[in-house]
Design a protein around this motif. Structure first.
Motif, short mmCIF file in Angstrom:
data_model
loop_
_atom_site.label_atom_id
_atom_site.label_comp_id
_atom_site.label_asym_id
_atom_site.label_seq_id
_atom_site.Cartn_x
_atom_site.Cartn_y
_atom_site.Cartn_z
N PHE A 6 -9.92 -16.85 -8.58
CA PHE A 6 -8.75 -16.68 -9.44
C PHE A 6 -8.07 -15.34 -9.24
N ILE A 7 -8.84 -14.32 -8.94
CA ILE A 7 -8.26 -13.00 -8.70
C ILE A 7 -7.39 -13.04 -7.45
N GLU A 8 -7.92 -13.59 -6.37
CA GLU A 8 -7.15 -13.66 -5.13
C GLU A 8 -5.95 -14.60 -5.27
N HIS A 9 -6.11 -15.66 -6.02
CA HIS A 9 -4.98 -16.57 -6.27
C HIS A 9 -3.89 -15.86 -7.08
N TRP A 10 -4.30 -15.10 -8.07
CA TRP A 10 -3.37 -14.34 -8.90
C TRP A 10 -2.61 -13.31 -8.06
N LEU A 11 -3.30 -12.69 -7.09
CA LEU A 11 -2.67 -11.67 -6.24
C LEU A 11 -1.67 -12.27 -5.24
N ARG A 12 -1.67 -13.56 -5.05
CA ARG A 12 -0.71 -14.19 -4.14
C ARG A 12 0.67 -14.31 -4.78
N ASN A 13 0.72 -14.23 -6.10
CA ASN A 13 1.96 -14.42 -6.84
C ASN A 13 2.86 -13.19 -6.71
N ARG A 14 4.10 -13.40 -6.33
CA ARG A 14 5.03 -12.29 -6.13
C ARG A 14 5.24 -11.48 -7.40
N ASN A 15 5.33 -12.15 -8.55
CA ASN A 15 5.53 -11.44 -9.82
C ASN A 15 4.33 -10.53 -10.12
N THR A 16 3.15 -10.99 -9.82
CA THR A 16 1.95 -10.18 -10.02
C THR A 16 2.00 -8.94 -9.15
N VAL A 17 2.32 -9.13 -7.89
CA VAL A 17 2.37 -8.00 -6.95
C VAL A 17 3.45 -7.00 -7.37
N GLU A 18 4.60 -7.49 -7.80
CA GLU A 18 5.66 -6.58 -8.26
C GLU A 18 5.21 -5.81 -9.50
N PHE A 19 4.56 -6.49 -10.43
CA PHE A 19 4.05 -5.83 -11.62
C PHE A 19 3.05 -4.73 -11.25
N LEU A 20 2.12 -5.04 -10.36
CA LEU A 20 1.13 -4.05 -9.94
C LEU A 20 1.80 -2.84 -9.29
N GLY A 21 2.84 -3.08 -8.51
CA GLY A 21 3.56 -1.98 -7.86
C GLY A 21 4.24 -1.07 -8.87
N ILE A 22 4.87 -1.65 -9.87
CA ILE A 22 5.52 -0.85 -10.91
C ILE A 22 4.48 -0.06 -11.69
N TRP A 23 3.41 -0.75 -12.10
CA TRP A 23 2.35 -0.09 -12.85
C TRP A 23 1.76 1.09 -12.08
N GLU A 24 1.43 0.87 -10.83
CA GLU A 24 0.81 1.92 -10.02
C GLU A 24 1.78 3.06 -9.73
N SER A 25 3.05 2.75 -9.50
CA SER A 25 4.01 3.83 -9.22
C SER A 25 4.20 4.73 -10.44
N ILE A 26 4.04 4.18 -11.63
CA ILE A 26 4.16 4.98 -12.86
C ILE A 26 2.87 5.74 -13.14
N ASN A 27 1.73 5.11 -12.93
CA ASN A 27 0.46 5.65 -13.41
C ASN A 27 -0.47 6.23 -12.35
N ASN A 28 -0.15 6.06 -11.07
CA ASN A 28 -1.06 6.50 -10.02
C ASN A 28 -0.34 7.44 -9.05
N PRO A 29 -0.62 8.74 -9.14
CA PRO A 29 0.05 9.69 -8.24
C PRO A 29 -0.37 9.50 -6.77
N GLY A 30 -1.44 8.78 -6.52
CA GLY A 30 -1.90 8.54 -5.15
C GLY A 30 -1.43 7.22 -4.58
N PHE A 31 -0.49 6.57 -5.25
CA PHE A 31 -0.02 5.25 -4.82
C PHE A 31 0.84 5.37 -3.57
N ASN A 32 0.55 4.55 -2.56
CA ASN A 32 1.30 4.54 -1.31
C ASN A 32 2.40 3.48 -1.41
#
Length: 99
Positions: free
Chosen positions: A39-65
């Motif tokens: 379910f984790i890998e299936h969830w990560l295939r979803n474009r909305n999930t990936v976009e959400f993770l990118g926004i979250w990490e760009s705000i909260n993770n100074p080491g985000f590439n």
């Protein structure tokens, strides 16, 4: 200061991280305990999930590439796209060196 601890929920170990007096419970551990990694890998295939993770990490993770992440985001949602949590972390998160 970040503290990591583990709790046991119905014979499953779940990670809890405390940061700035707030607890963050690992949803990954919770899902893995219930259904495994599918379910984790299936969830990560979803474009909305990936976009959400990118926004979250760009705000909260100074080491985000963010540059590497853009390539992943462009592939997300395609039938051929698949990525594991380990691979996502390896490609998009830099370790911050502390002296």
């Amino acid at each position: 200061m970040v503290k990591k601890r583990e709790i046991n929920v119905q014979d499953n170990v779940i990670s809890v991280i405390t940061h700035n007096n707030e607890d963050y419970i690992s949803l990954t551990d919770m899902v893995r305990a219930k259904e495994g990694d599918f379910f984790i890998e299936h969830w990560l295939r979803n474009r909305n999930t990936v976009e959400f993770l990118g926004i979250w990490e760009s705000i909260n993770n100074p080491g985000f590439n963010s540059l590497e992440f853009e390539g992943i985001k462009n592939l997300a949602g395609l039938n051929s796209f698949s990525i594991s949590v380990k691979e996502l972390v390896k490609k998009t998160f830099h370790r911050i060196r502390r002296n």
